[in-house]
Motif scaffolding. Structure first.
Motif, PDB file in Angstrom:
ATOM      1  N   ARG A 102     -16.410 -21.009  12.343  1.00 31.63           N
ATOM      2  CA  ARG A 102     -17.248 -21.706  13.315  1.00 31.63           C
ATOM      3  C   ARG A 102     -16.466 -22.838  13.970  1.00 31.63           C
ATOM      4  NH1 ARG A 102     -23.038 -20.998  12.275  1.00 31.63           N
ATOM      5  NH2 ARG A 102     -23.242 -19.355  10.729  1.00 31.63           N
ATOM      6  N   ARG A 103     -15.523 -23.394  13.213  1.00 31.29           N
ATOM      7  CA  ARG A 103     -14.713 -24.493  13.733  1.00 31.29           C
ATOM      8  C   ARG A 103     -13.321 -24.411  13.116  1.00 31.29           C
ATOM      9  NH1 ARG A 103     -14.919 -29.758  15.804  1.00 31.29           N
ATOM     10  NH2 ARG A 103     -13.695 -31.310  14.688  1.00 31.29           N
ATOM     11  N   LEU A 104     -12.315 -24.477  13.967  1.00 22.31           N
ATOM     12  CA  LEU A 104     -10.917 -24.600  13.555  1.00 22.31           C
ATOM     13  C   LEU A 104     -10.337 -25.781  14.317  1.00 22.31           C
ATOM     14  CD1 LEU A 104      -9.613 -20.899  13.734  1.00 22.31           C
ATOM     15  CD2 LEU A 104     -10.235 -22.183  11.687  1.00 22.31           C
ATOM     16  N   LYS A 105      -9.890 -26.786  13.599  1.00 20.30           N
ATOM     17  CA  LYS A 105      -9.298 -27.963  14.239  1.00 20.30           C
ATOM     18  C   LYS A 105      -7.951 -28.215  13.586  1.00 20.30           C
ATOM     19  CE  LYS A 105     -10.228 -32.806  15.286  1.00 20.30           C
ATOM     20  NZ  LYS A 105     -11.171 -33.920  15.052  1.00 20.30           N
ATOM     21  N   ASN A 106      -6.886 -28.038  14.354  1.00 16.78           N
ATOM     22  CA  ASN A 106      -5.525 -28.159  13.846  1.00 16.78           C
ATOM     23  C   ASN A 106      -4.843 -29.354  14.505  1.00 16.78           C
ATOM     24  OD1 ASN A 106      -2.870 -27.916  13.065  1.00 16.78           O
ATOM     25  ND2 ASN A 106      -2.507 -26.023  14.193  1.00 16.78           N
ATOM     26  N   GLU A 107      -4.572 -30.368  13.700  1.00 10.85           N
ATOM     27  CA  GLU A 107      -3.830 -31.540  14.173  1.00 10.85           C
ATOM     28  C   GLU A 107      -2.627 -31.788  13.263  1.00 10.85           C
ATOM     29  OE1 GLU A 107      -6.919 -34.523  14.083  1.00 10.85           O
ATOM     30  OE2 GLU A 107      -7.652 -33.955  16.058  1.00 10.85           O
ATOM     31  N   LEU A 108      -1.931 -30.702  12.908  1.00  9.55           N
ATOM     32  CA  LEU A 108      -0.759 -30.801  12.042  1.00  9.55           C
ATOM     33  C   LEU A 108       0.506 -30.925  12.875  1.00  9.55           C
ATOM     34  CD1 LEU A 108      -1.616 -28.032   9.424  1.00  9.55           C
ATOM     35  CD2 LEU A 108      -1.751 -30.514   9.097  1.00  9.55           C
ATOM     36  N   GLY A 109       1.415 -31.769  12.409  1.00  9.40           N
ATOM     37  CA  GLY A 109       2.696 -31.946  13.066  1.00  9.40           C
ATOM     38  C   GLY A 109       3.764 -32.216  12.028  1.00  9.40           C
ATOM     39  N   PRO A 110       4.973 -32.527  12.448  1.00 10.36           N
ATOM     40  CA  PRO A 110       6.086 -32.713  11.524  1.00 10.36           C
ATOM     41  C   PRO A 110       5.859 -33.793  10.464  1.00 10.36           C
ATOM     42  CG  PRO A 110       6.882 -32.551  13.770  1.00 10.36           C
ATOM     43  CD  PRO A 110       5.388 -32.610  13.845  1.00 10.36           C
ATOM     44  N   GLU A 111       5.033 -34.774  10.751  1.00 13.21           N
ATOM     45  CA  GLU A 111       4.770 -35.855   9.791  1.00 13.21           C
ATOM     46  C   GLU A 111       3.558 -35.583   8.914  1.00 13.21           C
ATOM     47  OE1 GLU A 111       6.873 -38.469   9.292  1.00 13.21           O
ATOM     48  OE2 GLU A 111       8.109 -37.308  10.683  1.00 13.21           O
ATOM     49  N   GLY A 112       2.864 -34.474   9.153  1.00 16.97           N
ATOM     50  CA  GLY A 112       1.639 -34.160   8.410  1.00 16.97           C
ATOM     51  C   GLY A 112       0.496 -33.991   9.381  1.00 16.97           C
ATOM     52  N   GLY A 113      -0.684 -34.506   9.014  1.00 25.85           N
ATOM     53  CA  GLY A 113      -1.806 -34.429   9.931  1.00 25.85           C
ATOM     54  C   GLY A 113      -3.073 -33.957   9.248  1.00 25.85           C
ATOM     55  N   HIS A 114      -3.891 -33.256  10.021  1.00 28.03           N
ATOM     56  CA  HIS A 114      -5.261 -32.942   9.630  1.00 28.03           C
ATOM     57  C   HIS A 114      -5.597 -31.506  10.036  1.00 28.03           C
ATOM     58  CE1 HIS A 114      -9.432 -34.180   8.795  1.00 28.03           C
ATOM     59  NE2 HIS A 114      -9.778 -33.481   9.851  1.00 28.03           N
ATOM     60  N   LEU A 115      -6.334 -30.804   9.165  1.00 29.63           N
ATOM     61  CA  LEU A 115      -6.790 -29.448   9.441  1.00 29.63           C
ATOM     62  C   LEU A 115      -8.229 -29.322   8.967  1.00 29.63           C
ATOM     63  CD1 LEU A 115      -6.159 -26.433  10.232  1.00 29.63           C
ATOM     64  CD2 LEU A 115      -5.458 -26.115   7.844  1.00 29.63           C
ATOM     65  N   GLU A 116      -9.095 -28.773   9.815  1.00 29.34           N
ATOM     66  CA  GLU A 116     -10.484 -28.521   9.438  1.00 29.34           C
ATOM     67  C   GLU A 116     -10.826 -27.064   9.701  1.00 29.34           C
ATOM     68  OE1 GLU A 116     -13.502 -31.090  11.095  1.00 29.34           O
ATOM     69  OE2 GLU A 116     -12.108 -32.794  11.080  1.00 29.34           O
TER      70      GLU A 116
END
Length: 146
Positions: A102-116
């Motif tokens: 229902r929701r895919l949110k990808n805010e990953l980058g070389p330093e890390g980040g967030h995934l939902e």
């Protein structure tokens, strides 16, 4: 190149007719980039009930593939708007699992980040509820989790 990271995972299950259950873990893992694809891997523990299992999230532009190997064997493909069916082998038996993101949110980058990832789940062709993963990743600093 593979980088050591600290991965925080909050997994929530809300099955029909049951109370919501949330499990949170903080663990060491790895993050690797292959082109535009990110691979996050970590070892499960007794806290999640899957000790002896390696979990890997393969994060691509329009989909996330969750693969578990070891004590639990499964692969779930999350693509927004598409239902994907797979086998979930728990060692003592296997179930057919259907997931629809229902929701895919990808805010990953070389330093890390967030995934939902938020998804509906079916077990043996019957709707069971809504689940989600909220994952935060940061590069591991010296002294963390030692």
């Amino acid at each position: 190149m593979t980088h050591p990271v600290v991965i925080t995972v909050e997994g929530t299950q809300k099955f029909i007719g049951e109370e919501k259950q949330t499990v949170s873990i903080v663990t060491e893992g790895t993050m690797r980039f292959v082109g535009d694809t990110v691979f996050l891997s970590y070892e499960e523990s007794e806290v999640t009930g899957m000790e002896g299992t390696t979990t890997t999230f393969q994060v691509e532009k329009d989909q996330v593939i969750l693969t578990r190997t070891g004590a639990v064997e499964s692969q779930m493909v999350f693509e927004k708007g598409k239902k994907n069916v797979s086998l979930y082998n728990m060692g003592f038996g296997a179930l057919t699992i259907g997931v629809q993101a229902r929701r895919l949110k990808n805010e990953l980058g070389p330093e890390g980040g967030h995934l939902e990832i938020s998804y509906g789940i079916e077990i043996e062709d019957a709707a069971r509820g809504l689940n989600s993963f909220i994952i935060d990743v940061r590069k591991q600093d010296r002294g963390q989790l030692q």
